[in-house]
Design a protein around this motif. Sequence first.
Motif, PDB file in Angstrom:
ATOM      1  N   ARG A   6       0.839  -1.198   0.000  1.00 51.06           N
ATOM      2  CA  ARG A   6       0.000   0.000   0.000  1.00 51.06           C
ATOM      3  C   ARG A   6       0.881   1.258   0.000  1.00 51.06           C
ATOM      4  O   ARG A   6       1.841   1.350   0.767  1.00 51.06           O
ATOM      5  N   GLY A   7       0.531   2.179  -0.886  1.00 55.29           N
ATOM      6  CA  GLY A   7       1.294   3.427  -0.941  1.00 55.29           C
ATOM      7  C   GLY A   7       2.490   3.368  -1.884  1.00 55.29           C
ATOM      8  O   GLY A   7       3.204   4.350  -2.029  1.00 55.29           O
ATOM      9  N   PRO A 115      -2.018   7.246   2.205  1.00 59.90           N
ATOM     10  CA  PRO A 115      -1.984   7.305   0.745  1.00 59.90           C
ATOM     11  C   PRO A 115      -3.243   7.975   0.204  1.00 59.90           C
ATOM     12  O   PRO A 115      -4.331   7.729   0.687  1.00 59.90           O
ATOM     13  N   ARG A 119      -0.378  10.742  -4.095  1.00 64.33           N
ATOM     14  CA  ARG A 119       0.574  10.797  -2.984  1.00 64.33           C
ATOM     15  C   ARG A 119       0.922   9.385  -2.554  1.00 64.33           C
ATOM     16  O   ARG A 119       0.036   8.606  -2.218  1.00 64.33           O
ATOM     17  N   TYR A 120       2.179   9.067  -2.554  1.00 68.15           N
ATOM     18  CA  TYR A 120       2.616   7.706  -2.293  1.00 68.15           C
ATOM     19  C   TYR A 120       3.581   7.651  -1.115  1.00 68.15           C
ATOM     20  O   TYR A 120       4.194   8.641  -0.749  1.00 68.15           O
ATOM     21  N   ARG A 121       3.701   6.468  -0.543  1.00 65.86           N
ATOM     22  CA  ARG A 121       4.662   6.281   0.549  1.00 65.86           C
ATOM     23  C   ARG A 121       6.073   6.107   0.001  1.00 65.86           C
ATOM     24  O   ARG A 121       7.035   6.480   0.623  1.00 65.86           O
TER      25      ARG A 121
END
Length: 416
Positions: A6-7, A115, A119-121
């Motif tokens: 995730r992200g 997230p 916008r991502y991790r």
Amino acid sequence: MIAAIRGTHDILPGEVEKWQLVEETARQLCARYGYLELRTPIIEHEELFAKGTGESTDIVQKEMYSFTDKGGERVTMRPEATPSMVRAFVEHNLEQTLPAAKLFAMGPMFRYERPQKGRYRQFHQLDVEVFGVNDPAIDAEVIDLAWMLIAALGIERAELVVNSVGCAQCRPAFQEALLKALGDDLPRLCEDCQRRARTNPLRIYDCKVEADQPIIDRLPHSIDYLCEPCATHFRDVRAHLDAFGIPWSLSHRLVRGLDYYTRTTFEILGQALGAQNALLGGGRYDGLVKDLGGPDRPGIGFAAGLERLVLALPASAAPAVPARAFVVAIGDDGRREALVLLRELRAAGLAAQMEFEAKGVRAQMKRADRLQARVALIVGGDELARGEVTLRTMANGDQRSAPRADIVEIVRGLLT
Ligand SMILES: [Zn+2]
Ligand SMILES: [Zn+2]
């Protein structure tokens, strides 16, 4: 099936070409402006960011990917590039070994944020830094490089905003004025603002909480509290920008989300996700090199979000498909010769492909169509015995025979 974390996100063929365009444009511009690439590791000691990025920042407080490695060491996956760049600058004494300490880096950064779209991790940044230059002309050069990048990418409706947050001499007076102006309103601000008031009051300007905005709008502005050297520096930066013909506007709220900024701060805003967003941002950080154990050297730089730049690219920026040839084989003899011809084309620097599974001519031509080949070379049959190859122009279906010995040069002429 095991899905991506995730992200994080895969950058697939079809999209990756846009990334290559952004990266290549950035590299060319950095080279033109005399910035050299520096590649630092993705993991660093946790302490580097705690000290460099700043204990009071949201990044260090709640967003870092930190863990204890098998040797018991606390390490962090870099949430931003600047502390790593400073560390490398000091560790390798780059001010002695490089003609000028003007550097850039590109690569993934990691922040454990919620997230959301765009916008991502794991996200990616271009990072540009200069060490050891105080003159306002370098502020203008760094801003100009950023502005040129946006222009070179064809990104329209970009806006440059600038501010000055002062220095160690003049900031205490501003912070005092800020807290005084807040006065009885302070307890009405959000929890983050309460914390900021204690650790770095300037960052109250970063607050996005709706209810806080009327209070924040009434607060004093940093540029009204600048000491004489800071005021002169900021005036000179703006004069250079005017001389360059780069439009700018002043934003009192532009304090940036990090603790280390001094004097000039700037952002370039653009339309990335259907709304106005910062495509890149940066500023001066004159105390950071010393804070991280280096000599007392000023610094200035910016970081650009590559995800945002890719999203902001105009549709026309889609890179063209490279012209290529497709080799079609008829029969086993034809196939052997076709493989040799395929290799000759590639060795000659031309893009060429073949279908290894489908045997029929029709199926092979279909593949040539899908690959948008400009020309197909049909190898086999009687022609091969005569030392010839059939050449088909895919756009109009015209076919002719050409001598096998001349075919590479003929294809070169057709593809370039
Ligand atoms: Zn000052
Ligand atoms: Zn707030």
